[in-house]
Design an enzyme around this catalytic site. Structure first.
Site, short mmCIF file in Angstrom:
data_model
loop_
_atom_site.label_atom_id
_atom_site.label_comp_id
_atom_site.label_asym_id
_atom_site.label_seq_id
_atom_site.Cartn_x
_atom_site.Cartn_y
_atom_site.Cartn_z
N LYS A 123 6.83 -42.09 130.30
CA LYS A 123 6.79 -43.72 130.44
C LYS A 123 6.84 -43.91 128.96
CE LYS A 123 5.24 -43.71 135.23
NZ LYS A 123 4.23 -43.97 136.14
N GLN B 97 -2.08 -44.91 136.00
CA GLN B 97 -1.30 -44.14 136.62
C GLN B 97 -2.25 -43.32 137.64
OE1 GLN B 97 1.71 -42.89 135.96
NE2 GLN B 97 1.59 -41.24 137.37
N ASP C 92 3.67 -52.32 138.19
CA ASP C 92 3.82 -51.36 139.32
C ASP C 92 3.97 -51.91 140.61
OD1 ASP C 92 3.59 -48.53 138.91
OD2 ASP C 92 1.62 -48.37 139.23
N1 GUN Z 1 1.76 -41.69 140.15
C1 GUN Z 1 2.85 -41.43 140.95
N2 GUN Z 1 4.00 -42.46 140.98
C2 GUN Z 1 3.34 -43.52 140.57
C3 GUN Z 1 3.83 -45.07 140.15
O1 GUN Z 1 4.81 -45.28 140.57
N3 GUN Z 1 2.76 -45.99 139.78
C4 GUN Z 1 1.61 -45.39 139.35
N4 GUN Z 1 0.74 -46.23 138.85
N5 GUN Z 1 0.96 -43.96 139.77
C5 GUN Z 1 2.05 -43.20 140.18
#
Ligand code: GUN
Length: 311
Positions: A67, A111, A134
């Site tokens: 990311k 995350q 998100d």
């Molecule tokens: N963990 C796995 N996929 C995601 C996601 O799309 N967003 C977040 N915040 N955590 C994740």
């Protein structure tokens, strides 16, 4: 009377066409990069993304690094906060509060999963809904469920882009989503409904899951169980979207004995490819879209916060 959509089975193929996430993700990232350049040049606005990682989960570490790298590559301001696994709830909430107030940050992503005993719901609720790239804040989930404009979860939006690129208009198609998670199952079902599909959400308590899946023109697998969806669960010609990312031992016993693992999806790819019309590989399908959509959501959030309308 509106015309009925062509049944997907009428375009059945004996061997499925691959939906290559790499192509669509690259295209979306290029669009985002162009938009970031325009926002900088014409409005002096550089979209900024903050990613927060708590603990040292190896999979999360890989996603978070990706990311950060991709947001820099499209010209965004990018910052990653790495906190120890024993971070206190109040310290994490304080950081989220600071990011909410930071004018250089337009998107915040914490995350998941968070290490125990951190309270995910409380942390997500603390993120400003306007910076919730998100799409997991209840305000955005509620907006999505109400059919209002919302910041929308990245993986579900990635699934929809792949489906629209592949099938075009989705009106009237039967969609079955296997999995009811907040991250994928529920929001992707909402998006399919918005696209005028007839939607079923199936889950671990669903009776006769194979029969339900066989009704689907669009089958979205988001259960987190390696290769669960079998060939005889799939209607010939259906579009199969595999959201699963499961780590399993190698089939090769020598590699398996050495403790080596590989990633497979929720779909038995080899067998289902013989029945489906379209199929995403996993890895190489939906997963690549997730980061590209995150970048797009960050641009959307930056525009809205700055009061700049969509191009
Ligand atoms: N963990 C796995 N996929 C995601 C996601 O799309 N967003 C977040 N915040 N955590 C994740």
């Amino acid at each position: 009377m509106p015309e009925s959509p062509a049944p997907v089975s009428s375009i059945a193929a004996s061997s499925a066409k691959l939906i290559d996430g790499k192509i669509y993700a690259e295209r979306l990232r290029a669009q985002v990069a162009a938009e970031v350049a325009m926002l900088k040049a014409e409005h002096g606005l550089q979209p900024g993304l903050a990613v927060v990682l708590v603990g040292e989960d190896p999979a999360s570490e890989i996603y978070v690094r990706s990311k950060g790298e991709h947001s820099l590559a499209v010209g965004m301001h990018s910052i990653t906060h790495r906190l120890p696994a024993d971070t206190a709830q109040h310290a994490l909430l304080r950081l989220v509060g600071e990011l909410n107030e930071d004018p250089t940050i337009h998107g915040i992503l914490v995350q998941l999963p968070l290490p125990k005993p951190l309270d995910e719901h409380a942390v997500l609720a603390a993120i400003s809904p306007d910076k919730d790239v998100d799409g997991l804040h209840v305000v955005n989930a509620g907006r999505l469920a109400s059919g209002m404009p919302a910041l929308t979860p990245c993986t579900p939006l990635g699934c929809m882009i792949l489906l629209r690129e592949t099938l075009g208009d989705l009106t009237g198609l039967r969609a079955v989503v296997v999995g009811r998670s907040v991250l994928v199952g529920r929001p992707v079902a909402q998006l399919l409904l918005q696209a005028d599909c007839t939607v079923t959400i199936a889950h671990s308590r669903t009776r006769d899951l194979p029969a339900i899946c066989r009704e689907a023109d669009i089958l979205v697998a988001a259960v987190g169980r390696p290769r669960m969806i079998k060939a005889d669960w799939v209607k010939p010609g259906a579009a199969v979207i595999d959201v699963g990312i499961n780590r399993v031992p190698f089939d090769d016993p020598v590699k398996a004995a050495a403790g080596r693992t590989k990633v497979v999806g929720d779909v038995d790819f080899k067998a289902v490819s013989q029945v489906a019309g379209w199929i995403t590989p996993a890895p190489g399908g939906v997963g690549l879209m997730t980061v590209a959509v995150l970048l797009q959501n960050t641009v959307t959030a930056a525009r809205r916060l700055a009061g700049i309308g969509a191009a």
